[in-house]
Design a protein around this motif. Structure first.
Motif, PDB file in Angstrom:
ATOM      1  N   MET A 217      -6.473  33.163  56.813  1.00 18.09           N
ATOM      2  CA  MET A 217      -6.599  31.991  58.234  1.00 18.09           C
ATOM      3  C   MET A 217      -4.654  31.754  57.323  1.00 18.09           C
ATOM      4  O   MET A 217      -4.584  31.795  55.791  1.00 18.09           O
ATOM      5  N   SER A 218      -4.263  31.983  58.044  1.00 19.89           N
ATOM      6  CA  SER A 218      -2.605  31.450  57.342  1.00 19.89           C
ATOM      7  C   SER A 218      -2.170  29.594  57.721  1.00 19.89           C
ATOM      8  O   SER A 218      -2.194  28.976  58.952  1.00 19.89           O
ATOM      9  N   LEU A 219      -1.473  29.422  56.459  1.00 22.13           N
ATOM     10  CA  LEU A 219      -1.394  28.010  56.573  1.00 22.13           C
ATOM     11  C   LEU A 219      -0.610  27.670  56.885  1.00 22.13           C
ATOM     12  O   LEU A 219       0.034  26.718  57.194  1.00 22.13           O
ATOM     13  N   ASN A 220       0.434  28.749  57.429  1.00 25.12           N
ATOM     14  CA  ASN A 220       1.471  28.594  58.472  1.00 25.12           C
ATOM     15  C   ASN A 220       1.772  28.017  59.533  1.00 25.12           C
ATOM     16  O   ASN A 220       2.849  27.670  60.114  1.00 25.12           O
ATOM     17  N   ALA A 221       0.478  28.240  60.223  1.00 23.17           N
ATOM     18  CA  ALA A 221       0.128  27.429  60.759  1.00 23.17           C
ATOM     19  C   ALA A 221       0.451  25.358  61.199  1.00 23.17           C
ATOM     20  O   ALA A 221       0.306  25.293  62.647  1.00 23.17           O
ATOM     21  N   TYR A 222       0.436  24.949  59.881  1.00 20.88           N
ATOM     22  CA  TYR A 222      -0.086  23.403  60.226  1.00 20.88           C
ATOM     23  C   TYR A 222       1.283  23.637  59.725  1.00 20.88           C
ATOM     24  O   TYR A 222       1.840  23.415  58.506  1.00 20.88           O
ATOM     25  N   PRO A 223       1.763  22.172  59.318  1.00 19.15           N
ATOM     26  CA  PRO A 223       2.824  21.363  59.258  1.00 19.15           C
ATOM     27  C   PRO A 223       2.711  21.828  57.398  1.00 19.15           C
ATOM     28  O   PRO A 223       2.242  21.473  56.458  1.00 19.15           O
ATOM     29  N   PRO A 224       3.988  20.766  56.514  1.00 25.26           N
ATOM     30  CA  PRO A 224       4.364  21.362  55.543  1.00 25.26           C
ATOM     31  C   PRO A 224       3.505  20.583  54.070  1.00 25.26           C
ATOM     32  O   PRO A 224       2.988  20.861  53.277  1.00 25.26           O
ATOM     33  N   VAL A 225       3.516  19.535  55.411  1.00 26.47           N
ATOM     34  CA  VAL A 225       2.706  18.275  54.702  1.00 26.47           C
ATOM     35  C   VAL A 225       1.608  18.718  54.824  1.00 26.47           C
ATOM     36  O   VAL A 225       0.276  18.577  53.454  1.00 26.47           O
ATOM     37  N   LEU A 226       0.655  19.070  55.280  1.00 22.90           N
ATOM     38  CA  LEU A 226      -0.645  19.255  55.631  1.00 22.90           C
ATOM     39  C   LEU A 226      -0.999  20.891  54.751  1.00 22.90           C
ATOM     40  O   LEU A 226      -2.035  20.729  54.055  1.00 22.90           O
ATOM     41  N   THR A 227      -0.135  21.577  54.991  1.00 20.36           N
ATOM     42  CA  THR A 227      -0.410  22.924  53.966  1.00 20.36           C
ATOM     43  C   THR A 227      -0.620  22.862  51.941  1.00 20.36           C
ATOM     44  O   THR A 227      -1.328  23.391  51.149  1.00 20.36           O
ATOM     45  N   GLN A 228      -0.235  21.373  52.145  1.00 18.06           N
ATOM     46  CA  GLN A 228      -0.167  21.357  50.877  1.00 18.06           C
ATOM     47  C   GLN A 228      -0.807  20.671  50.063  1.00 18.06           C
ATOM     48  O   GLN A 228      -1.972  20.690  49.116  1.00 18.06           O
ATOM     49  N   LEU A 229      -0.954  19.855  50.607  1.00 23.68           N
ATOM     50  CA  LEU A 229      -2.789  19.189  50.865  1.00 23.68           C
ATOM     51  C   LEU A 229      -3.662  20.090  50.680  1.00 23.68           C
ATOM     52  O   LEU A 229      -4.270  20.214  49.605  1.00 23.68           O
ATOM     53  N   ILE A 230      -3.884  21.130  52.302  1.00 23.38           N
ATOM     54  CA  ILE A 230      -4.856  21.946  51.749  1.00 23.38           C
ATOM     55  C   ILE A 230      -5.175  22.541  50.809  1.00 23.38           C
ATOM     56  O   ILE A 230      -5.955  23.485  49.442  1.00 23.38           O
ATOM     57  N   ARG A 231      -3.791  23.125  49.990  1.00 25.05           N
ATOM     58  CA  ARG A 231      -3.445  24.016  48.879  1.00 25.05           C
ATOM     59  C   ARG A 231      -4.229  23.257  47.849  1.00 25.05           C
ATOM     60  O   ARG A 231      -4.621  23.967  46.719  1.00 25.05           O
ATOM     61  N   ARG A 232      -3.644  21.844  47.648  1.00 23.67           N
ATOM     62  CA  ARG A 232      -4.188  21.344  46.396  1.00 23.67           C
ATOM     63  C   ARG A 232      -6.072  20.803  46.440  1.00 23.67           C
ATOM     64  O   ARG A 232      -6.189  20.976  44.877  1.00 23.67           O
ATOM     65  N   LEU A 233      -6.811  20.547  47.299  1.00 22.68           N
ATOM     66  CA  LEU A 233      -6.937  20.496  47.356  1.00 22.68           C
ATOM     67  C   LEU A 233      -8.213  21.066  47.158  1.00 22.68           C
ATOM     68  O   LEU A 233      -9.596  22.055  47.015  1.00 22.68           O
ATOM     69  N   SER A 234      -8.329  22.821  47.417  1.00 21.10           N
ATOM     70  CA  SER A 234      -8.848  24.314  47.671  1.00 21.10           C
ATOM     71  C   SER A 234      -8.894  24.187  45.631  1.00 21.10           C
ATOM     72  O   SER A 234      -9.269  25.469  45.106  1.00 21.10           O
ATOM     73  N   LYS A 235      -7.886  23.819  45.114  1.00 23.91           N
ATOM     74  CA  LYS A 235      -8.002  23.688  43.703  1.00 23.91           C
ATOM     75  C   LYS A 235      -8.785  23.412  43.000  1.00 23.91           C
ATOM     76  O   LYS A 235      -9.804  23.544  41.686  1.00 23.91           O
ATOM     77  N   LEU A 236      -9.683  21.858  43.560  1.00 17.91           N
ATOM     78  CA  LEU A 236     -10.937  21.644  43.537  1.00 17.91           C
ATOM     79  C   LEU A 236     -12.006  22.815  43.073  1.00 17.91           C
ATOM     80  O   LEU A 236     -12.501  23.582  44.133  1.00 17.91           O
ATOM     81  N   PRO A 237     -12.841  22.393  41.802  1.00 15.72           N
ATOM     82  CA  PRO A 237     -14.594  23.111  42.041  1.00 15.72           C
ATOM     83  C   PRO A 237     -14.945  23.174  42.923  1.00 15.72           C
ATOM     84  O   PRO A 237     -15.425  22.456  43.837  1.00 15.72           O
ATOM     85  N   GLY A 238     -15.858  24.823  43.992  1.00 16.36           N
ATOM     86  CA  GLY A 238     -16.074  25.054  44.055  1.00 16.36           C
ATOM     87  C   GLY A 238     -15.511  25.203  45.874  1.00 16.36           C
ATOM     88  O   GLY A 238     -16.490  24.823  46.935  1.00 16.36           O
ATOM     89  N   LEU A 239     -13.901  24.916  45.983  1.00 15.19           N
ATOM     90  CA  LEU A 239     -13.600  24.617  47.101  1.00 15.19           C
ATOM     91  C   LEU A 239     -12.876  26.344  47.310  1.00 15.19           C
ATOM     92  O   LEU A 239     -11.964  25.899  46.416  1.00 15.19           O
ATOM     93  N   GLY A 240     -12.832  26.049  48.805  1.00 13.88           N
ATOM     94  CA  GLY A 240     -11.739  27.302  48.549  1.00 13.88           C
ATOM     95  C   GLY A 240     -10.913  26.906  49.858  1.00 13.88           C
ATOM     96  O   GLY A 240     -11.171  25.689  49.915  1.00 13.88           O
ATOM     97  N   GLU A 241     -10.334  28.149  50.361  1.00 12.12           N
ATOM     98  CA  GLU A 241      -9.387  27.635  51.576  1.00 12.12           C
ATOM     99  C   GLU A 241     -10.003  27.279  52.610  1.00 12.12           C
ATOM    100  O   GLU A 241      -9.780  25.659  53.119  1.00 12.12           O
ATOM    101  N   LYS A 242     -11.286  27.331  53.280  1.00  8.13           N
ATOM    102  CA  LYS A 242     -11.721  26.942  54.142  1.00  8.13           C
ATOM    103  C   LYS A 242     -12.150  25.240  54.355  1.00  8.13           C
ATOM    104  O   LYS A 242     -12.379  24.617  55.123  1.00  8.13           O
ATOM    105  N   SER A 243     -12.935  25.108  53.143  1.00  7.99           N
ATOM    106  CA  SER A 243     -13.023  23.840  52.582  1.00  7.99           C
ATOM    107  C   SER A 243     -12.594  22.832  52.643  1.00  7.99           C
ATOM    108  O   SER A 243     -12.375  21.773  52.921  1.00  7.99           O
ATOM    109  N   ALA A 244     -11.351  23.505  51.884  1.00  4.01           N
ATOM    110  CA  ALA A 244     -10.253  22.287  51.531  1.00  4.01           C
ATOM    111  C   ALA A 244      -9.670  22.151  53.167  1.00  4.01           C
ATOM    112  O   ALA A 244      -9.095  21.850  53.470  1.00  4.01           O
ATOM    113  N   THR A 245     -10.081  23.060  53.876  1.00  2.21           N
ATOM    114  CA  THR A 245      -9.372  23.032  54.909  1.00  2.21           C
ATOM    115  C   THR A 245      -9.726  21.679  55.866  1.00  2.21           C
ATOM    116  O   THR A 245      -9.496  21.097  56.445  1.00  2.21           O
ATOM    117  N   ARG A 246     -10.924  21.824  55.960  1.00  2.00           N
ATOM    118  CA  ARG A 246     -12.579  20.914  56.551  1.00  2.00           C
ATOM    119  C   ARG A 246     -12.476  19.976  56.447  1.00  2.00           C
ATOM    120  O   ARG A 246     -11.858  18.570  57.014  1.00  2.00           O
TER     121      ARG A 246
END
Length: 201
Positions: free
Chosen positions: A1-30
């Protein structure tokens, strides 16, 4: 999944959420998509809840469990057995013991374990505070409930060595075969502990 398709603010949030325990990029995106599409009030309430948690929740001055008051709800509970302390590594471990409903005493959260390879020694976890409690509270028993890892075992042995000359009972929680477990898939250490901790009918 490429995060480049999202606006930068949304991409930044997904990256931050994906750092949470048990969350990968897909879960963070959801989660990010839910926050983007839910009512604004709901997203703001979640954000406010996080800010309040960070500003109001701290550790209990007695046992080092999380609380938003001076003492946690367990330390304030007059129905608890004040003569027994269960020593755990973390609040998550405290909650696991508490959910069992089998323990009615109080706790002491070490906030870590001894790990010499990571330069974590006795002064880096809440051992001094435990000894201070033994000097000021009428404690009759210490139950050591550190995890069955090499660090947890080392911490348990260290505590036993520190406490063995004090006039109190020291015990260690038993480890064995879990309910619904299969003996043929049990590791050697668990099997050894299960045999040593066997009980008569």
């Amino acid at each position: 999944m490429s995060l480049n398709a999202y606006p930068p603010v949304l991409t930044q949030l997904i990256r931050r959420l994906s750092k949470l325990p048990g969350l990968g990029e897909k879960s963070a995106t959801r989660i990010a998509m839910f926050l983007l599409q839910c009512p604004k009030e709901e997203a703001e309430a979640i954000a406010e809840g996080i800010l309040q948690m960070r500003s109001q929740v701290h550790t209990c001055s007695r046992c080092f469990h999380f609380t938003d008051e001076e003492l946690c709800s367990i330390c304030r509970d007059p129905a608890r057995d004040t003569g027994v302390i269960c020593v755990v590594e973390s609040t998550a471990d405290l909650l696991a013991v508490e959910q069992s409903g089998a323990f009615k005493g109080r706790y002491h959260v070490l906030q870590g374990v001894l790990a010499p390879l990571d330069a974590i020694g006795p002064d880096d976890i809440r051992i001094k505070e435990l000894l201070k409690r033994l000097d000021t509270e009428n404690i009759k028993e210490i139950i050591i409930a550190t995890n069955p890892s090499s660090e947890g075992e080392a911490t348990a042995h260290y505590l036993v060595k520190l406490l063995k000359d004090r006039p109190l009972r020291i015990s260690r929680i038993a480890y064995g075969i879990p309910m619904g477990g299969d003996l043929k898939y049990t590791d050697r250490i668990t099997m050894e502990r299960a045999l040593k901790g066997r009980q008569e009918f």
